[in-house]
Design a protein around this motif. Structure first.
Motif, PDB file in Angstrom:
ATOM      1  N   SER A  38       0.857  -1.184   0.000  1.00 14.20           N
ATOM      2  CA  SER A  38       0.000   0.000   0.000  1.00 14.20           C
ATOM      3  C   SER A  38       0.892   1.234   0.000  1.00 14.20           C
ATOM      4  O   SER A  38       2.104   1.124  -0.181  1.00 14.20           O
ATOM      5  CB  SER A  38      -0.894  -0.029   1.246  1.00 14.20           C
ATOM      6  OG  SER A  38      -1.874   0.968   1.173  1.00 14.20           O
ATOM      7  N   TRP A  42      -2.395   6.346  -0.529  1.00 12.26           N
ATOM      8  CA  TRP A  42      -3.625   5.549  -0.702  1.00 12.26           C
ATOM      9  C   TRP A  42      -4.396   5.501   0.607  1.00 12.26           C
ATOM     10  O   TRP A  42      -5.609   5.717   0.638  1.00 12.26           O
ATOM     11  CB  TRP A  42      -3.282   4.127  -1.169  1.00 12.26           C
ATOM     12  CG  TRP A  42      -4.494   3.346  -1.613  1.00 12.26           C
ATOM     13  CD1 TRP A  42      -4.971   3.224  -2.884  1.00 12.26           C
ATOM     14  CD2 TRP A  42      -5.411   2.610  -0.783  1.00 12.26           C
ATOM     15  NE1 TRP A  42      -6.113   2.457  -2.904  1.00 12.26           N
ATOM     16  CE2 TRP A  42      -6.408   2.069  -1.620  1.00 12.26           C
ATOM     17  CE3 TRP A  42      -5.485   2.362   0.587  1.00 12.26           C
ATOM     18  CZ2 TRP A  42      -7.458   1.281  -1.142  1.00 12.26           C
ATOM     19  CZ3 TRP A  42      -6.543   1.580   1.065  1.00 12.26           C
ATOM     20  CH2 TRP A  42      -7.514   1.055   0.204  1.00 12.26           C
ATOM     21  N   ARG A  46      -8.000   7.234   0.782  1.00 13.21           N
ATOM     22  CA  ARG A  46      -9.130   6.301   0.801  1.00 13.21           C
ATOM     23  C   ARG A  46      -9.819   6.206   2.155  1.00 13.21           C
ATOM     24  O   ARG A  46     -10.986   5.839   2.242  1.00 13.21           O
ATOM     25  CB  ARG A  46      -8.672   4.889   0.408  1.00 13.21           C
ATOM     26  CG  ARG A  46      -8.253   4.759  -1.026  1.00 13.21           C
ATOM     27  CD  ARG A  46      -9.480   4.730  -1.930  1.00 13.21           C
ATOM     28  NE  ARG A  46      -9.080   4.676  -3.318  1.00 13.21           N
ATOM     29  CZ  ARG A  46      -9.735   4.019  -4.252  1.00 13.21           C
ATOM     30  NH1 ARG A  46     -10.834   3.353  -3.962  1.00 13.21           N
ATOM     31  NH2 ARG A  46      -9.303   4.036  -5.481  1.00 13.21           N
ATOM     32  N   ARG A 161      -4.269  -6.498   3.603  1.00 10.98           N
ATOM     33  CA  ARG A 161      -4.317  -5.086   3.176  1.00 10.98           C
ATOM     34  C   ARG A 161      -5.724  -4.492   3.264  1.00 10.98           C
ATOM     35  O   ARG A 161      -5.892  -3.279   3.123  1.00 10.98           O
ATOM     36  CB  ARG A 161      -3.704  -4.910   1.781  1.00 10.98           C
ATOM     37  CG  ARG A 161      -4.525  -5.410   0.642  1.00 10.98           C
ATOM     38  CD  ARG A 161      -3.674  -5.732  -0.574  1.00 10.98           C
ATOM     39  NE  ARG A 161      -3.123  -4.572  -1.243  1.00 10.98           N
ATOM     40  CZ  ARG A 161      -3.489  -4.155  -2.457  1.00 10.98           C
ATOM     41  NH1 ARG A 161      -4.463  -4.769  -3.087  1.00 10.98           N
ATOM     42  NH2 ARG A 161      -2.890  -3.138  -3.023  1.00 10.98           N
ATOM     43  N   GLY A 234     -14.510  -4.767   2.293  1.00 14.87           N
ATOM     44  CA  GLY A 234     -14.679  -3.345   2.576  1.00 14.87           C
ATOM     45  C   GLY A 234     -15.673  -2.592   1.707  1.00 14.87           C
ATOM     46  O   GLY A 234     -16.488  -1.827   2.233  1.00 14.87           O
ATOM     47  N   ASN A 235     -15.648  -2.819   0.390  1.00 13.72           N
ATOM     48  CA  ASN A 235     -16.426  -1.943  -0.486  1.00 13.72           C
ATOM     49  C   ASN A 235     -17.946  -2.020  -0.282  1.00 13.72           C
ATOM     50  O   ASN A 235     -18.601  -0.976  -0.190  1.00 13.72           O
ATOM     51  CB  ASN A 235     -16.020  -2.159  -1.947  1.00 13.72           C
ATOM     52  CG  ASN A 235     -16.459  -0.980  -2.788  1.00 13.72           C
ATOM     53  OD1 ASN A 235     -17.479  -1.050  -3.463  1.00 13.72           O
ATOM     54  ND2 ASN A 235     -15.742   0.138  -2.687  1.00 13.72           N
ATOM     55  N   ASN A 272     -14.288   5.607   8.329  1.00  9.25           N
ATOM     56  CA  ASN A 272     -13.671   6.102   7.097  1.00  9.25           C
ATOM     57  C   ASN A 272     -14.139   7.550   6.911  1.00  9.25           C
ATOM     58  O   ASN A 272     -15.344   7.816   6.954  1.00  9.25           O
ATOM     59  CB  ASN A 272     -14.129   5.233   5.904  1.00  9.25           C
ATOM     60  CG  ASN A 272     -13.392   5.564   4.628  1.00  9.25           C
ATOM     61  OD1 ASN A 272     -13.184   6.736   4.306  1.00  9.25           O
ATOM     62  ND2 ASN A 272     -12.998   4.539   3.898  1.00  9.25           N
ATOM     63  N   ARG A 274     -14.385   9.217   4.318  1.00 18.29           N
ATOM     64  CA  ARG A 274     -15.253   9.370   3.139  1.00 18.29           C
ATOM     65  C   ARG A 274     -16.690   8.966   3.464  1.00 18.29           C
ATOM     66  O   ARG A 274     -17.630   9.510   2.884  1.00 18.29           O
ATOM     67  CB  ARG A 274     -14.706   8.548   1.965  1.00 18.29           C
ATOM     68  CG  ARG A 274     -13.421   9.151   1.371  1.00 18.29           C
ATOM     69  CD  ARG A 274     -13.054   8.455   0.084  1.00 18.29           C
ATOM     70  NE  ARG A 274     -12.718   7.066   0.294  1.00 18.29           N
ATOM     71  CZ  ARG A 274     -13.068   6.062  -0.508  1.00 18.29           C
ATOM     72  NH1 ARG A 274     -13.789   6.273  -1.587  1.00 18.29           N
ATOM     73  NH2 ARG A 274     -12.695   4.830  -0.236  1.00 18.29           N
TER      74      ARG A 274
HETATM   75  C1  COA Z   1     -11.574  -0.570   3.241  1.00 22.16           C
HETATM   76  C2  COA Z   1     -11.810   0.664   2.376  1.00 22.16           C
HETATM   77  C3  COA Z   1     -11.027   1.852   2.894  1.00 22.16           C
HETATM   78  C4  COA Z   1     -11.343   0.372   0.957  1.00 22.16           C
HETATM   79  O1  COA Z   1     -11.662   1.487   0.120  1.00 22.16           O
HETATM   80  P1  COA Z   1     -12.441   1.237  -1.264  1.00 22.16           P
HETATM   81  O2  COA Z   1     -12.566   2.564  -1.902  1.00 22.16           O
HETATM   82  O3  COA Z   1     -13.723   0.523  -0.950  1.00 22.16           O
HETATM   83  O4  COA Z   1     -11.421   0.347  -2.054  1.00 22.16           O
HETATM   84  P2  COA Z   1     -11.683  -1.017  -2.862  1.00 22.16           P
HETATM   85  O5  COA Z   1     -11.772  -2.165  -1.903  1.00 22.16           O
HETATM   86  O6  COA Z   1     -12.825  -0.819  -3.806  1.00 22.16           O
HETATM   87  O7  COA Z   1     -10.345  -1.122  -3.676  1.00 22.16           O
HETATM   88  C5  COA Z   1      -9.977  -0.126  -4.637  1.00 22.16           C
HETATM   89  C6  COA Z   1      -8.603  -0.439  -5.182  1.00 22.16           C
HETATM   90  O8  COA Z   1      -7.623  -0.289  -4.140  1.00 22.16           O
HETATM   91  C7  COA Z   1      -6.867  -1.490  -3.983  1.00 22.16           C
HETATM   92  N1  COA Z   1      -6.564  -1.665  -2.564  1.00 22.16           N
HETATM   93  C8  COA Z   1      -7.297  -2.307  -1.614  1.00 22.16           C
HETATM   94  N2  COA Z   1      -6.681  -2.221  -0.438  1.00 22.16           N
HETATM   95  C9  COA Z   1      -5.575  -1.485  -0.615  1.00 22.16           C
HETATM   96  C10 COA Z   1      -4.558  -1.041   0.241  1.00 22.16           C
HETATM   97  N3  COA Z   1      -4.556  -1.314   1.558  1.00 22.16           N
HETATM   98  N4  COA Z   1      -3.567  -0.280  -0.276  1.00 22.16           N
HETATM   99  C11 COA Z   1      -3.537   0.009  -1.591  1.00 22.16           C
HETATM  100  N5  COA Z   1      -4.476  -0.382  -2.469  1.00 22.16           N
HETATM  101  C12 COA Z   1      -5.498  -1.124  -1.968  1.00 22.16           C
HETATM  102  C13 COA Z   1      -7.766  -2.581  -4.522  1.00 22.16           C
HETATM  103  O9  COA Z   1      -7.006  -3.691  -4.922  1.00 22.16           O
HETATM  104  C14 COA Z   1      -8.453  -1.880  -5.650  1.00 22.16           C
HETATM  105  O10 COA Z   1      -7.557  -1.857  -6.756  1.00 22.16           O
HETATM  106  P3  COA Z   1      -8.113  -1.912  -8.278  1.00 22.16           P
HETATM  107  O11 COA Z   1      -8.940  -0.678  -8.470  1.00 22.16           O
HETATM  108  O12 COA Z   1      -6.860  -1.921  -9.098  1.00 22.16           O
HETATM  109  O13 COA Z   1      -8.917  -3.179  -8.362  1.00 22.16           O
HETATM  110  C15 COA Z   1     -13.333   0.987   2.349  1.00 22.16           C
HETATM  111  O14 COA Z   1     -14.017   0.000   1.619  1.00 22.16           O
HETATM  112  C16 COA Z   1     -13.974   1.091   3.722  1.00 22.16           C
HETATM  113  O15 COA Z   1     -13.663   1.966   4.489  1.00 22.16           O
HETATM  114  N6  COA Z   1     -14.953   0.217   3.988  1.00 22.16           N
HETATM  115  C17 COA Z   1     -15.824   0.327   5.150  1.00 22.16           C
HETATM  116  C18 COA Z   1     -15.167   0.051   6.438  1.00 22.16           C
HETATM  117  C19 COA Z   1     -16.211   0.109   7.489  1.00 22.16           C
HETATM  118  O16 COA Z   1     -17.042   0.979   7.519  1.00 22.16           O
HETATM  119  N7  COA Z   1     -16.260  -0.845   8.356  1.00 22.16           N
HETATM  120  C20 COA Z   1     -17.364  -0.907   9.283  1.00 22.16           C
HETATM  121  C21 COA Z   1     -16.971  -0.862  10.630  1.00 22.16           C
HETATM  122  S1  COA Z   1     -15.715  -1.996  11.062  1.00 22.16           S
END
Ligand code: COA
Length: 344
Positions: A38, A42, A46, A161, A234-235, A272, A274
């Motif tokens: 990571s 990022w 994110r 990750r 996560g998503n 998060n 966002r």
């Molecule tokens: C976890 C979280 C930050 C990830 O963000 P996201 O925007 O959903 O990211 P995605 O899972 O869609 O991944 C997007 C891209 O980043 C990449 N990626 C995922 N984890 C990564 C990391 N740690 N570092 C770098 N890249 C990462 C993915 O592989 C994906 O790559 P691609 O576009 O080439 O396929 C987000 O989903 C989140 O906050 N989820 C909710 C958490 C939450 O509310 N939990 C409830 C209480 S516990």
């Protein structure tokens, strides 16, 4: 009519004091990226996280809880012996029984207090506010200590990750007691077990640790002993939290009879930045509403995140005692709960 007498408590309840404990060790994104593929950029863009706290061995669930609760009791102006009920919300107390609330009550000096644990993940604090409010108004309890505490690092795979950069440790506590005026709005809460696999422990303890002498041998023994961790997809959680939870938050405001322009402070679960932004926008909150951003320096501490975020805002002076705040928690289950509160 039966001859049973029913209890009746105070007309209303309120939060009297808040306290927190943050572990000493600060872990920045530079360290995180030595464990996962990571980047600092990022993680910051994110999630909003720049650093988080990880507990050291001496910073146990018990130790952090007692420290946070002691501060809350002192700020509430009470003696520990006046606390008659202790509720602890945690998903990371690794001893199945007894409930850790009992030993926390003892160490605090809350002798003979009713004490029990609940598991409502990141909604734990809001669940406890609803429960304590009901207990106080029913007359079952007078002064309730509610403690959200996690050592999420005990159940996090440092090389995963999707979770390693998010989860963190800490404890946040509040003391609730009787009030002459309404200070806790109606809770809006619920669950959706159909989505339980989105955030879940990778395996139950009985599959993680083999037993030679099972009571029920037909259960079989695990093939290999591996430590369970919390896995998150996560998503979908991100989308659910951003849209469905904004609706729940709006319902909580409505139930309390509070208009968006009457709100002073917004403290969503720190999952998060966002998600916080999406909810803020959907709720059409005025720009001068103070928003909790504790996630930036403390990551996601699950049940501890809301009381810790409130403490940060009160200590910095960004939020003030007597102000109206909307709190909302959501997480593994899926579970959710939100209500309007008056800050202590
Ligand atoms: C976890 C979280 C930050 C990830 O963000 P996201 O925007 O959903 O990211 P995605 O899972 O869609 O991944 C997007 C891209 O980043 C990449 N990626 C995922 N984890 C990564 C990391 N740690 N570092 C770098 N890249 C990462 C993915 O592989 C994906 O790559 P691609 O576009 O080439 O396929 C987000 O989903 C989140 O906050 N989820 C909710 C958490 C939450 O509310 N939990 C409830 C209480 S516990």
């Amino acid at each position: 009519m039966s001859g049973v007498k029913a209890s009746q408590g105070a007309a209303f309840s309120k939060i009297m004091g808040i306290g927190g404990y943050r572990p000493r060790r600060v872990v920045d994104n530079a360290e995180i990226v030595t464990y996962i593929d990571s980047s600092d950029e990022w993680i910051r863009t994110r999630s909003g996280i720049t650093e988080r706290r990880w507990a050291s061995p001496d910073e146990t669930v018990q130790m952090m809880s007692v420290a946070a609760a002691r501060t809350a009791i002192e700020r509430a102006g009470l003696e520990p012996g006046q606390v008659d009920t202790v509720i602890v919300a945690t998903v990371t107390h690794l001893l199945q029984t007894p409930a850790i609330a009992t030993t926390i009550a003892s160490e605090l000096g809350a002798k003979n207090a009713a004490a029990f644990d609940i598991n409502a993940a990141c909604a734990g604090f809001c669940y406890m506010v609803a429960m304590a409010d009901a207990l106080i108004r029913s007359g079952a309890s007078k002064y309730v200590a509610i403690i959200g505490v996690e050592r999420l690092t005990d159940l996090t795979d440092i090389h995963d990750r999707s979770t390693a950069f998010i989860f963190a440790d800490g404890a946040g506590a509040a003391i609730m007691g009787p009030s002459d005026e309404p200070s806790i709005g109606p809770v809006v809460w619920g669950s959706d077990g159909e989505q339980s696999d989105l955030i879940t422990q990778t395996q139950p303890w009985d599959k993680a640790i083999p037993r030679q002498d099972r009571v029920r041998p037909e259960d079989g023994t695990a093939e290999a002993a591996t430590w369970p961790t919390i896995a998150m997809t996560g998503n979908p959680v991100f989308k659910w939290a951003s849209y469905a939870m904004a609706k729940t938050a709006a319902e909580a405001l409505d139930a309390a009879g509070v208009q968006p322009d009457e709100l002073d402070v917004f403290v969503p679960h720190q999952a998060n930045n966002r998600i916080t932004d999406a909810m803020f926008k959907a709720l059409k909150l005025p720009s001068d509403v103070v928003i909790a951003r504790d996630i930036v320096n403390h990551g996601n501490t699950s049940a501890a995140s809301i009381p810790l975020a409130i403490e940060t805002l009160l200590e910095s002076g960004e939020a003030k005692s007597g102000q109206t705040a909307l709190i909302i928690g959501f997480g593994a289950g899926l579970v959710f709960a939100g209500q309007v509160i008056t800050l202590p």
